[in-house]
Enzyme design. Structure first.
Site, short mmCIF file in Angstrom:
data_model
loop_
_atom_site.label_atom_id
_atom_site.label_comp_id
_atom_site.label_asym_id
_atom_site.label_seq_id
_atom_site.Cartn_x
_atom_site.Cartn_y
_atom_site.Cartn_z
N CYS A 135 32.74 36.50 15.05
CA CYS A 135 33.11 35.08 14.93
C CYS A 135 33.75 34.53 16.20
O CYS A 135 34.01 33.34 16.29
CB CYS A 135 34.05 34.88 13.74
N ASN A 143 40.03 42.04 38.82
CA ASN A 143 40.84 42.93 37.99
C ASN A 143 41.13 42.30 36.62
O ASN A 143 41.23 41.09 36.50
CB ASN A 143 42.15 43.29 38.72
N ARG A 198 42.73 52.49 28.69
CA ARG A 198 42.97 51.69 29.90
C ARG A 198 44.03 50.63 29.64
O ARG A 198 44.87 50.36 30.50
CB ARG A 198 41.66 51.07 30.39
N HIS A 217 36.31 38.51 35.89
CA HIS A 217 35.77 39.49 34.91
C HIS A 217 36.62 39.55 33.64
O HIS A 217 36.63 40.56 32.93
CB HIS A 217 35.63 40.86 35.57
N CYS A 265 36.71 38.71 18.57
CA CYS A 265 35.82 39.27 17.55
C CYS A 265 34.38 39.11 18.00
O CYS A 265 33.96 38.01 18.40
CB CYS A 265 36.03 38.54 16.22
N ASN A 284 41.86 47.16 53.46
CA ASN A 284 41.25 48.24 52.66
C ASN A 284 41.54 49.57 53.35
O ASN A 284 41.64 49.63 54.58
CB ASN A 284 39.74 48.03 52.55
N TYR A 299 38.73 51.64 26.26
CA TYR A 299 39.50 50.44 26.62
C TYR A 299 40.93 50.53 26.09
O TYR A 299 41.86 50.04 26.73
CB TYR A 299 38.78 49.17 26.15
N SER A 312 35.38 47.16 47.02
CA SER A 312 34.24 47.79 47.69
C SER A 312 33.08 46.79 47.81
O SER A 312 32.06 47.10 48.41
CB SER A 312 33.77 49.00 46.88
C1 BV8 Z 1 25.65 39.37 35.66
C2 BV8 Z 1 35.17 44.28 33.78
C3 BV8 Z 1 23.90 37.98 34.88
C4 BV8 Z 1 34.92 45.41 32.84
C5 BV8 Z 1 33.51 44.51 35.61
C6 BV8 Z 1 22.79 41.43 42.50
C7 BV8 Z 1 22.50 42.59 43.14
C8 BV8 Z 1 22.64 43.82 42.43
C9 BV8 Z 1 23.09 43.87 41.09
C10 BV8 Z 1 23.38 42.70 40.48
C11 BV8 Z 1 23.21 41.49 41.17
N1 BV8 Z 1 23.59 40.52 40.31
C12 BV8 Z 1 23.96 41.07 39.12
C13 BV8 Z 1 23.83 42.41 39.21
C14 BV8 Z 1 24.14 43.34 38.14
C15 BV8 Z 1 25.63 43.69 38.03
C16 BV8 Z 1 26.10 44.40 39.27
O1 BV8 Z 1 26.74 43.83 40.14
N2 BV8 Z 1 25.80 45.71 39.31
C17 BV8 Z 1 26.27 46.54 40.44
C18 BV8 Z 1 26.91 47.79 39.89
C19 BV8 Z 1 25.17 46.82 41.38
N3 BV8 Z 1 26.44 42.49 37.79
C20 BV8 Z 1 26.60 42.09 36.50
O2 BV8 Z 1 26.10 42.65 35.54
C21 BV8 Z 1 27.45 40.84 36.30
N4 BV8 Z 1 26.82 39.96 35.35
O3 BV8 Z 1 25.08 39.52 36.71
O4 BV8 Z 1 25.16 38.59 34.63
C22 BV8 Z 1 23.65 37.08 33.77
C23 BV8 Z 1 23.60 35.75 34.04
C24 BV8 Z 1 23.31 34.88 32.99
C25 BV8 Z 1 23.09 35.39 31.69
C26 BV8 Z 1 23.17 36.76 31.44
C27 BV8 Z 1 23.48 37.63 32.50
C28 BV8 Z 1 28.83 41.22 35.65
C29 BV8 Z 1 29.59 42.13 36.53
C30 BV8 Z 1 31.02 42.34 35.95
C31 BV8 Z 1 31.17 43.70 35.32
N5 BV8 Z 1 32.57 43.92 34.88
N6 BV8 Z 1 34.78 44.67 35.16
C32 BV8 Z 1 35.79 46.62 33.09
O5 BV8 Z 1 36.59 46.61 34.04
O6 BV8 Z 1 35.67 47.57 32.30
S1 BV8 Z 1 33.09 45.06 37.20
C33 BV8 Z 1 34.39 46.13 37.69
O7 BV8 Z 1 33.85 46.96 38.68
C34 BV8 Z 1 35.57 45.47 38.33
O8 BV8 Z 1 35.93 44.25 37.73
C35 BV8 Z 1 35.09 45.28 39.77
O9 BV8 Z 1 34.33 44.11 39.90
C36 BV8 Z 1 34.18 46.47 39.95
C37 BV8 Z 1 34.88 47.54 40.70
O10 BV8 Z 1 34.84 47.18 42.05
P1 BV8 Z 1 36.21 47.16 42.91
O11 BV8 Z 1 37.24 46.38 42.19
O12 BV8 Z 1 35.83 46.77 44.27
O13 BV8 Z 1 36.71 48.69 42.84
P2 BV8 Z 1 36.09 49.96 43.61
O14 BV8 Z 1 36.71 51.15 42.97
O15 BV8 Z 1 34.61 49.87 43.70
O16 BV8 Z 1 36.66 49.82 45.10
C38 BV8 Z 1 38.05 49.89 45.33
C39 BV8 Z 1 38.24 49.63 46.82
O17 BV8 Z 1 39.64 49.60 47.08
C40 BV8 Z 1 37.62 50.70 47.72
O18 BV8 Z 1 36.96 50.07 48.80
C41 BV8 Z 1 38.85 51.50 48.21
O19 BV8 Z 1 38.68 51.98 49.53
C42 BV8 Z 1 39.93 50.44 48.18
N7 BV8 Z 1 41.30 50.93 47.94
C43 BV8 Z 1 41.70 51.92 47.08
N8 BV8 Z 1 43.07 52.01 47.08
C44 BV8 Z 1 43.53 51.03 47.94
C45 BV8 Z 1 42.40 50.35 48.49
N9 BV8 Z 1 42.51 49.34 49.36
C46 BV8 Z 1 43.79 48.98 49.73
N10 BV8 Z 1 44.92 49.58 49.24
C47 BV8 Z 1 44.83 50.61 48.36
N11 BV8 Z 1 45.93 51.17 47.89
ZN ZN Z 2 35.67 37.67 13.31
#
Ligand code: BV8
Ligand code: ZN
Length: 234
Positions: free
Chosen positions: A124, A96, A64, A113, A121, A208, A61, A184
């Site tokens: 705390c 993002n 990043r 997100h 922390c 996209n 992180y 995506s």
């Molecule tokens: C939760 C922060 C419950 C951290 C991120 C239902 C079905 C299946 C799975 C699940 C479900 N519900 C929940 C889940 C589990 C999970 C999940 O979704 N898993 C996936 C992998 C299957 N979800 C979770 O865990 C969520 N929490 O469900 O909690 C809960 C409820 C109560 C109590 C306890 C628990 C939390 C999910 C959030 C995770 N954190 N980010 C960090 O960044 O380090 S996710 C992170 O990845 C991003 O924030 C973003 O969301 C994701 C990446 O996706 P994109 O942004 O779309 O990027 P990607 O590279 O995939 O695509 C880019 C696109 O852009 C492409 O299409 C490309 O063609 C295009 N592109 C590229 N360049 C360009 C362009 N387009 C235009 N112009 C360009 N120049």
């Molecule tokens: Zn603390």
């Protein structure tokens, strides 16, 4: 047809993912050269990973964050910021964590997100601006209470900020124009917002480089780079 839809819009949601920051030099997650090609999300973006190896997660992180600090908003972010004044109601809903929308001038931004510009922390809960934290070797830095600072982002398996997500759902259900940029649609529950808007009758415009699972919901799907297409849309 698209032009009329945009001009007639009253309530607009712009939903963005990593693709809109790609032209600012920030890697996306999936696809060639994406973060997930080199790392497994479960090894770095989960509370378990942080508990297991805080230095590894902290280093990742910190790298990043350094890239995000050095990055500049691009023409896509700037176009969206300009739109805010053109519609009676417009909100940016982003996955993002880089705050490039806000740095481009967008004022109403829902961070589903969290953001890397804030840290808290893990013991705390004290929240501080990440760039106010002293560098630590190994990262992450420690809080006065002895706890470790973690990034202010939502990790896999963690719930989204409830008030933020609730408003994103409300705005999506009330939108007449829902623009989907650079995502995506593979992470939930964020990806579900597009369906909420589609079911409510909004025009869905996707921008996209390639087709995505969300393209099936789109009224118009524009292929190309966000930084090139968005300035032309209005
Ligand atoms: C939760 C922060 C419950 C951290 C991120 C239902 C079905 C299946 C799975 C699940 C479900 N519900 C929940 C889940 C589990 C999970 C999940 O979704 N898993 C996936 C992998 C299957 N979800 C979770 O865990 C969520 N929490 O469900 O909690 C809960 C409820 C109560 C109590 C306890 C628990 C939390 C999910 C959030 C995770 N954190 N980010 C960090 O960044 O380090 S996710 C992170 O990845 C991003 O924030 C973003 O969301 C994701 C990446 O996706 P994109 O942004 O779309 O990027 P990607 O590279 O995939 O695509 C880019 C696109 O852009 C492409 O299409 C490309 O063609 C295009 N592109 C590229 N360049 C360009 C362009 N387009 C235009 N112009 C360009 N120049
Ligand atoms: Zn603390």
């Amino acid at each position: 047809m698209l032009r009329e839809t945009i001009v007639a819009a009253r309530r607009v949601v712009v939903f963005t993912g990593a693709g809109i920051s790609q032209e600012s030099g920030l890697g996306t997650f999936r696809g060639p050269g994406g973060l997930w090609e080199r790392f497994r999300p479960e090894d770095l973006a989960t509370p378990e990973a942080f508990a297991r190896d805080p230095a590894l997660v902290g280093r990742w992180y910190a790298e990043r964050f350094a890239a995000m600090r050095a990055a500049q908003p691009n023409a896509g972010h700037r176009a969206i910021a300009r739109w805010e004044a053109l519609f009676p109601s417009m909100v940016v809903v982003t996955q993002n964590i880089d705050r490039l929308h806000q740095r481009a001038g967008s004022r109403d931004v829902l961070e589903l997100h969290g953001t890397l510009w804030l840290s808290r922390c893990a013991r705390c809960g004290r929240q501080v601006p990440t760039d106010a934290l002293p560098p630590a070797d190994p990262p992450p830095p420690r809080c006065a209470c002895g706890g470790l600072f973690r990034p202010g982002v939502v990790w896999f398996g963690e719930p989204l900020p409830a008030a933020v997500f609730a408003r994103a759902e409300r705005e999506s259900a009330a939108a007449d124009l829902f623009v989907v940029v650079g995502t995506s649609g593979s992470v939930w529950p964020a990806a579900g917002l597009v369906e909420v808007a589609a079911r409510a009758g909004a025009a869905i415009v996707e921008v996209n480089r390639e087709a995505t699972p969300l393209s099936a919901l789109a009224t118009e799907s524009l292929r190309g780079a966000a930084g090139e297409i968005l300035p032309l849309l209005l």
